[in-house]
Design a protein around this motif. Structure first.
Motif, mmCIF file in Angstrom:
data_model
loop_
_atom_site.group_PDB
_atom_site.id
_atom_site.type_symbol
_atom_site.label_atom_id
_atom_site.label_comp_id
_atom_site.label_asym_id
_atom_site.label_seq_id
_atom_site.Cartn_x
_atom_site.Cartn_y
_atom_site.Cartn_z
ATOM 1 N N GLN A 163 0.953 -0.682 -0.364
ATOM 2 C CA GLN A 163 0.328 -0.271 0.431
ATOM 3 C C GLN A 163 0.867 1.248 -0.212
ATOM 4 N N TYR A 164 1.722 1.151 0.851
ATOM 5 C CA TYR A 164 2.658 2.765 1.051
ATOM 6 C C TYR A 164 3.677 2.794 -0.687
ATOM 7 N N LEU A 165 3.976 1.265 -1.240
ATOM 8 C CA LEU A 165 5.220 2.024 -2.085
ATOM 9 C C LEU A 165 3.149 2.062 -3.389
ATOM 10 N N CYS A 166 2.212 1.951 -3.297
ATOM 11 C CA CYS A 166 1.338 2.162 -4.855
ATOM 12 C C CYS A 166 0.377 3.712 -4.378
ATOM 13 N N GLU A 167 1.231 4.176 -2.475
ATOM 14 C CA GLU A 167 0.730 5.361 -2.621
ATOM 15 C C GLU A 167 2.140 6.280 -3.093
ATOM 16 N N HIS A 168 3.327 5.658 -3.364
ATOM 17 C CA HIS A 168 4.325 6.298 -3.915
ATOM 18 C C HIS A 168 4.361 5.794 -4.961
ATOM 19 N N GLY A 169 3.267 5.520 -6.135
ATOM 20 C CA GLY A 169 3.573 4.697 -6.882
ATOM 21 C C GLY A 169 4.198 5.412 -7.940
ATOM 22 N N ASP A 170 6.189 5.210 -8.388
ATOM 23 C CA ASP A 170 6.882 5.581 -9.731
ATOM 24 C C ASP A 170 7.337 6.378 -9.034
ATOM 25 N N GLN A 171 7.525 6.410 -7.624
ATOM 26 C CA GLN A 171 8.686 7.242 -7.250
ATOM 27 C C GLN A 171 9.770 6.221 -5.829
ATOM 28 N N ALA A 172 10.619 6.900 -6.129
ATOM 29 C CA ALA A 172 11.651 5.781 -5.477
ATOM 30 C C ALA A 172 11.903 5.507 -3.981
ATOM 31 N N CYS A 173 11.087 4.728 -2.892
ATOM 32 C CA CYS A 173 10.701 4.953 -1.686
ATOM 33 C C CYS A 173 12.249 4.674 -0.713
#
Ligand code: CA
Length: 227
Positions: A163-173
């Motif tokens: 969910q976190y990765l999707c909330e920041h979709g296409d951005q390097a976390c």
């Protein structure tokens, strides 16, 4: 146009209800036993379910319990249809959390009013927060994630990570950010935990595994665009 699923074994009642639903602009869907009704509820995702308690095979109470167990039907409003004499059943139904009940024999007009009132109530209080990103959809109330509408079997941590990765979709976390947000860790000492979870998550994502990319020197990112 809202679909209403009618699970009722008495075909004359089911047909009468369907006729009135249609006249009022609803799309009726009929099932004459519990097992069929349950399967239709999960695939057709109706706006509301009319559930007769006395059904052959799987009875209404069992159908109701199964509906509440499945994330796809967890929040679908249910109106139970009961015979006047079955006071115990009626009580059981309401205790289980049915939205309303109607006793037989009922007037179709009365039933339609009840349906509209339950739908209205449900609309106003729908607490679901749905996040979608690419093929993924998150139902935060049920803690369930779907990929292409199929439920993914994720642990809570995997769910939070995705969910976190999707909330920041296409951005390097970056790693620190992920560890802090998903695990609550304040330093990068648990980096291996993150890598282990990403590895497991990729396996569970199956055909979408490649979307979860390693961002060199940073951490991870999730691609949400078309494959
Ligand atoms: Ca019946």
């Amino acid at each position: 146009m809202s679909t209403i699923l009618v699970i009722e074994d008495e075909t004359d009642i089911a047909d009468l209800v369907a006729l009135h639903l249609q006249r009022d602009g609803f799309t009726p869907l009929l099932a004459h036993d519990g097992v069929t009704g349950l399967a239709l509820a999960k695939t057709a995702c109706p706006a509301l379910i009319l559930l007769d308690l006395m059904l052959p095979g799987m009875d209404g109470v069992r159908v109701f319990r199964e509906l509440r167990r499945d994330p796809r039907t967890l929040r679908t409003p249910v109106i139970m249809l009961t015979a006047r004499a079955q006071t115990a059943d009626r009580v059981a139904g309401l205790e289980l959390g049915a939205d309303d009940y109607v006793t037989k024999p009922f007037s179709p007009k009365e039933l339609l009013l009840r349906i509209k009132s339950v739908l209205k109530r449900n609309e106003a209080h729908d607490p679901r927060e749905i996040l979608t990103a690419g093929p993924f959809r998150f139902d935060s109330a049920a803690l369930q994630c779907y990929a292409d509408n199929a439920p993914l079997d994720l642990t809570i941590t995997e769910y939070k990570l995705l969910q976190y990765l999707c909330e920041h979709g296409d951005q390097a976390c970056d790693r620190t950010q992920l560890l802090r947000s998903v695990w609550g860790y304040s330093d990068a000492a648990h980096s291996r935990t993150l890598d282990t979870h990403v590895k497991r998550l990729r396996v569970k994502l199956g055909p979408h595994a490649e979307r979860l990319e390693t961002s060199r020197g940073t951490g991870y990112l999730l691609r949400t665009g078309p494959p």
